[in-house]
Write a protein that holds these residues in place. Structure first.
Motif, PDB file in Angstrom:
ATOM      1  N   GLY A   1      19.727  36.728   0.974  1.00 30.94           N
ATOM      2  CA  GLY A   1      19.307  35.278   1.511  1.00 30.94           C
ATOM      3  C   GLY A   1      18.619  34.881   0.293  1.00 30.94           C
ATOM      4  N   SER A   2      18.225  33.532   0.043  1.00 32.77           N
ATOM      5  CA  SER A   2      17.348  32.908  -0.669  1.00 32.77           C
ATOM      6  C   SER A   2      15.945  33.252  -0.304  1.00 32.77           C
ATOM      7  CB  SER A   2      17.550  31.567  -1.385  1.00 32.77           C
ATOM      8  OG  SER A   2      17.594  30.798   0.109  1.00 32.77           O
ATOM      9  N   ASN A   3      15.796  33.525   0.921  1.00 33.92           N
ATOM     10  CA  ASN A   3      14.223  34.011   1.335  1.00 33.92           C
ATOM     11  C   ASN A   3      13.897  35.207   0.513  1.00 33.92           C
ATOM     12  OD1 ASN A   3      15.006  33.543   4.988  1.00 33.92           O
ATOM     13  ND2 ASN A   3      13.452  32.398   3.500  1.00 33.92           N
TER      14      ASN A   3
ATOM     15  N   TYR B   1       9.363  23.544   3.463  1.00 31.96           N
ATOM     16  CA  TYR B   1       9.813  24.560   4.138  1.00 31.96           C
ATOM     17  C   TYR B   1       8.712  25.568   4.812  1.00 31.96           C
ATOM     18  CZ  TYR B   1      13.049  28.696   4.902  1.00 31.96           C
ATOM     19  OH  TYR B   1      13.534  29.835   5.492  1.00 31.96           O
TER      20      TYR B   1
ATOM     21  N   TYR C   1       7.335  28.914   2.900  1.00 32.70           N
ATOM     22  CA  TYR C   1       6.444  29.281   1.653  1.00 32.70           C
ATOM     23  C   TYR C   1       5.295  29.761   2.039  1.00 32.70           C
ATOM     24  CZ  TYR C   1      10.434  26.208  -0.155  1.00 32.70           C
ATOM     25  OH  TYR C   1      11.674  25.592  -0.481  1.00 32.70           O
TER      26      TYR C   1
ATOM     27  N   THR D   1      11.452  21.748  -3.065  1.00 27.39           N
ATOM     28  CA  THR D   1      12.717  21.769  -2.402  1.00 27.39           C
ATOM     29  C   THR D   1      13.508  20.515  -2.470  1.00 27.39           C
ATOM     30  OG1 THR D   1      11.517  22.843  -0.906  1.00 27.39           O
ATOM     31  CG2 THR D   1      13.577  22.728  -0.069  1.00 27.39           C
TER      32      THR D   1
ATOM     33  N   ASN E   1      13.459  20.457   2.993  1.00 28.68           N
ATOM     34  CA  ASN E   1      13.706  20.626   4.358  1.00 28.68           C
ATOM     35  C   ASN E   1      12.242  20.521   4.974  1.00 28.68           C
ATOM     36  OD1 ASN E   1      14.037  21.961   6.925  1.00 28.68           O
ATOM     37  ND2 ASN E   1      14.230  23.787   6.318  1.00 28.68           N
TER      38      ASN E   1
ATOM     39  N   ASP F   1      13.977  24.906  -5.201  1.00 28.60           N
ATOM     40  CA  ASP F   1      14.786  25.603  -4.078  1.00 28.60           C
ATOM     41  C   ASP F   1      16.054  24.672  -3.656  1.00 28.60           C
ATOM     42  OD1 ASP F   1      15.900  26.676  -1.418  1.00 28.60           O
ATOM     43  OD2 ASP F   1      13.703  26.865  -0.636  1.00 28.60           O
TER      44      ASP F   1
ATOM     45  N   ALA G   1      18.602  24.882  -1.531  1.00 24.93           N
ATOM     46  CA  ALA G   1      19.468  25.739  -0.480  1.00 24.93           C
ATOM     47  C   ALA G   1      20.381  24.811   0.413  1.00 24.93           C
ATOM     48  CB  ALA G   1      18.461  26.146   0.722  1.00 24.93           C
ATOM     49  N   TYR G   2      20.193  23.393  -0.103  1.00 28.27           N
ATOM     50  CA  TYR G   2      21.218  22.587   0.782  1.00 28.27           C
ATOM     51  C   TYR G   2      21.673  21.559  -0.221  1.00 28.27           C
ATOM     52  CZ  TYR G   2      18.447  23.821   4.752  1.00 28.27           C
ATOM     53  OH  TYR G   2      17.824  24.728   5.848  1.00 28.27           O
TER      54      TYR G   2
ATOM     55  N   THR H   1      21.676  29.405  -2.074  1.00 28.62           N
ATOM     56  CA  THR H   1      21.991  30.143  -1.066  1.00 28.62           C
ATOM     57  C   THR H   1      23.618  29.980  -0.621  1.00 28.62           C
ATOM     58  OG1 THR H   1      21.519  31.061   1.190  1.00 28.62           O
ATOM     59  CG2 THR H   1      21.363  28.865   0.750  1.00 28.62           C
TER      60      THR H   1
ATOM     61  N   SER I   1      24.198  30.405   2.508  1.00 26.09           N
ATOM     62  CA  SER I   1      23.860  30.486   3.932  1.00 26.09           C
ATOM     63  C   SER I   1      24.054  29.184   4.711  1.00 26.09           C
ATOM     64  CB  SER I   1      22.501  30.661   4.479  1.00 26.09           C
ATOM     65  OG  SER I   1      21.892  32.145   4.044  1.00 26.09           O
ATOM     66  N   LYS I   2      24.290  27.932   3.838  1.00 25.02           N
ATOM     67  CA  LYS I   2      24.319  26.670   4.302  1.00 25.02           C
ATOM     68  C   LYS I   2      25.692  26.136   4.178  1.00 25.02           C
ATOM     69  CE  LYS I   2      19.955  27.303   5.395  1.00 25.02           C
ATOM     70  NZ  LYS I   2      19.443  27.471   6.678  1.00 25.02           N
TER      71      LYS I   2
ATOM     72  N   ARG J   1      23.767  37.092   4.607  1.00 25.88           N
ATOM     73  CA  ARG J   1      22.503  36.971   3.870  1.00 25.88           C
ATOM     74  C   ARG J   1      22.634  37.405   2.325  1.00 25.88           C
ATOM     75  NH1 ARG J   1      20.357  34.529   5.252  1.00 25.88           N
ATOM     76  NH2 ARG J   1      18.056  35.218   4.932  1.00 25.88           N
TER      77      ARG J   1
HETATM   78  C1  LIG Z   1      14.628  25.191   2.070  1.00 25.59           C
HETATM   79  C2  LIG Z   1      15.106  26.540   2.462  1.00 25.59           C
HETATM   80  N1  LIG Z   1      14.894  27.486   1.423  1.00 25.59           N
HETATM   81  C3  LIG Z   1      15.497  28.714   1.743  1.00 25.59           C
HETATM   82  C4  LIG Z   1      15.941  28.961   3.069  1.00 25.59           C
HETATM   83  C5  LIG Z   1      16.585  30.494   3.311  1.00 25.59           C
HETATM   84  O1  LIG Z   1      17.808  30.348   3.309  1.00 25.59           O
HETATM   85  P1  LIG Z   1      18.689  31.848   3.225  1.00 25.59           P
HETATM   86  O2  LIG Z   1      17.611  33.013   3.243  1.00 25.59           O
HETATM   87  O3  LIG Z   1      19.449  32.120   4.504  1.00 25.59           O
HETATM   88  O4  LIG Z   1      19.239  31.857   2.049  1.00 25.59           O
HETATM   89  C6  LIG Z   1      16.058  28.098   3.938  1.00 25.59           C
HETATM   90  C7  LIG Z   1      16.716  28.143   5.448  1.00 25.59           C
HETATM   91  O5  LIG Z   1      16.725  27.562   6.381  1.00 25.59           O
HETATM   92  C8  LIG Z   1      15.646  26.635   3.619  1.00 25.59           C
HETATM   93  O6  LIG Z   1      15.768  25.745   4.716  1.00 25.59           O
END
Ligand SMILES: Cc1ncc(COP(=O)(O)O)c(C=O)c1O
Length: 385
Positions: free
Chosen positions: A98-100, A124, A127, A169, A173, A210, A212-213, A239, A241-242, A250
């Motif tokens: 995951g990007s986490n 987000y 952080y 970001t 988010n 970041d 992610a989206y 990521t 994930s989205k 993950r």
């Molecule tokens: C801005 C942002 N970065 C990173 C993530 C983490 O995503 P993931 O760990 O699933 O890649 C999210 C998840 O909601 C997010 O909103």
């Protein structure tokens, strides 16, 4: 003492006392629009490819996986070349759970005691947790009322605070706000001029975008990847994930200079990315077009939902809707008791998210059926609150 309080006999780190685990509620409700997932499940064809790849490596699970996950990094490179028109060698890519985990690795490599990371609020909520977990100070610059960056204030803060990390970001988010490339250029320039508190003379902040989206942005809008060439201190986090509909697997990844990737390689756990994860991600990347097929539709849903929300009224005033380039919308802007609206929606089987500034709520785009249930439920709730 809450049920999950840590027993007092345990020598929990002082700064973690009273902290609770992060996470949106995982509730079993009919309409889940709270964690920005893609509502469209992978097809049987994707599932079969994953099963085949996993079956192929299952007999080798006595061995550790490829620590450098080179085949997967090459697959990320192919994907990004198609998606953003930016060709990178695999040495400029890096994967994690995951990007986490990508973000945590960046904080581990570049944050730490005596260092500061800077973000632009509201943003987000993980952080500050990466910062806490790496003993990095977290500071924020406030976004403008429309949630766009206050570029001058951010530049000032970069010069004054001398952070080792600047995290932006895009789309943001929970607001959905994109980062225009001219603003990114200004921030990169500020980072090039700024020093870093607690680091050697001649070092400059790492700017992390970041994304992610990012796949949900309007077609034709450039990604921060297009700025990687010539910017050694730029890192772009992505990521699966989205948009990619792969949150359960993950898989996140990073595109950056070789220097940043090599720094992250120092702090990663040995064999952090399991052979199963690598196999599943490679299988999914073979089906990129299919997995991303619903992105256009979700973008349209976002447009329609934003329009619809703006026609609803709360206490006689139209709802505000933040301009979004993502798969979610922040709406309201003046809810006096947003928890009550959240609870009333939940009673009607619709789970959204209480997040962002007071008075706002966030809803993620679901299937057509889920969105019509959301609309019906919100209309009922607005009539009684
Ligand atoms: C801005 C942002 N970065 C990173 C993530 C983490 O995503 P993931 O760990 O699933 O890649 C999210 C998840 O909601 C997010 O909103």
């Amino acid at each position: 003492m809450s049920d999950d309080a840590i027993p007092a006999v345990l020598p929990l780190r002082n700064d973690l006392v009273g902290e609770t685990p992060y996470g949106a509620p995982q509730l079993d409700v009919p309409v889940c629009l709270n964690v920005n997932e893609n509502p469209y499940a992978p097809s049987d064809a994707v599932a079969d490819s994953i099963a085949r790849r996993v079956r192929d490596i299952a007999t080798m699970l006595n061995r550790y996986p490829d620590r450098e996950h080179i085949e997967l990094r090459k697959a990320f490179a192919r994907y990004l070349a198609g998606e953003s028109g930016v060709s990178l060698p695999f040495e400029q890519l890096w994967g994690a759970n995951g990007s986490n985990e990508i973000m945590l690795q960046l904080f581990q490599a570049f944050g730490g005691p005596g260092r500061t990371a800077l973000g632009c609020d509201p943003t987000y909520s993980m952080y500050p947790e990466y910062a806490r977990d790496t003993f990095t100070t977290w500071r924020v610059v406030h976004r403008r009322d429309d949630f766009t960056l206050d570029v001058n204030a951010t530049v000032d803060a970069i010069i004054r605070t001398r952070p080792s990390l600047v995290v932006i970001t895009s789309p943001n988010n929970p607001t959905g706000t994109p980062l225009p490339m001219d603003q990114l250029a200004i921030l990169l320039d500020a980072c090039r001029k700024a020093g870093v508190e607690g680091a050697a003379e001649g070092t400059h902040p790492v700017l992390v975008v970041d994304e992610a989206y990012i796949e949900f942005r309007d077609p034709g809008t450039p990604s921060a990847l297009t700025m990687l060439a010539g910017h050694e201190n730029l890192a772009v986090s992505r990521t699966m994930s989205k948009a990619f509909a792969f949150a359960g697997a993950r898989v996140g990844y990073l595109a950056a200079s070789r220097g940043i990737i090599d720094a992250v390689r120092i702090v990663r756990m040995p064999y952090h990315l399991s052979a199963l994860t690598q196999a599943a991600a490679l299988a999914a990347l073979e089906h990129t077009d299919e997995l991303l097929a619903q992105v256009d539709h979700l973008r349209r849903t976002r447009g329609e939902t934003a329009h619809w929300l703006a026609t609803r009224r709360y206490h006689g005033r139209p709802l505000r809707v933040a301009e979004s380039q993502s798969n979610f919308l922040l709406f309201g802007g003046g809810f006096e008791d947003r928890e009550r609206i959240f609870d009333e929606l939940l009673k009607r089987g619709v789970l959204i998210r209480v997040v962002g500034p007071e008075g706002w709520l966030r809803v993620c785009m679901g299937t057509d059926e889920e969105m019509s249930r959301f609309r019906a439920a919100l209309d009922e709730v607005l009539a009684i609150v």
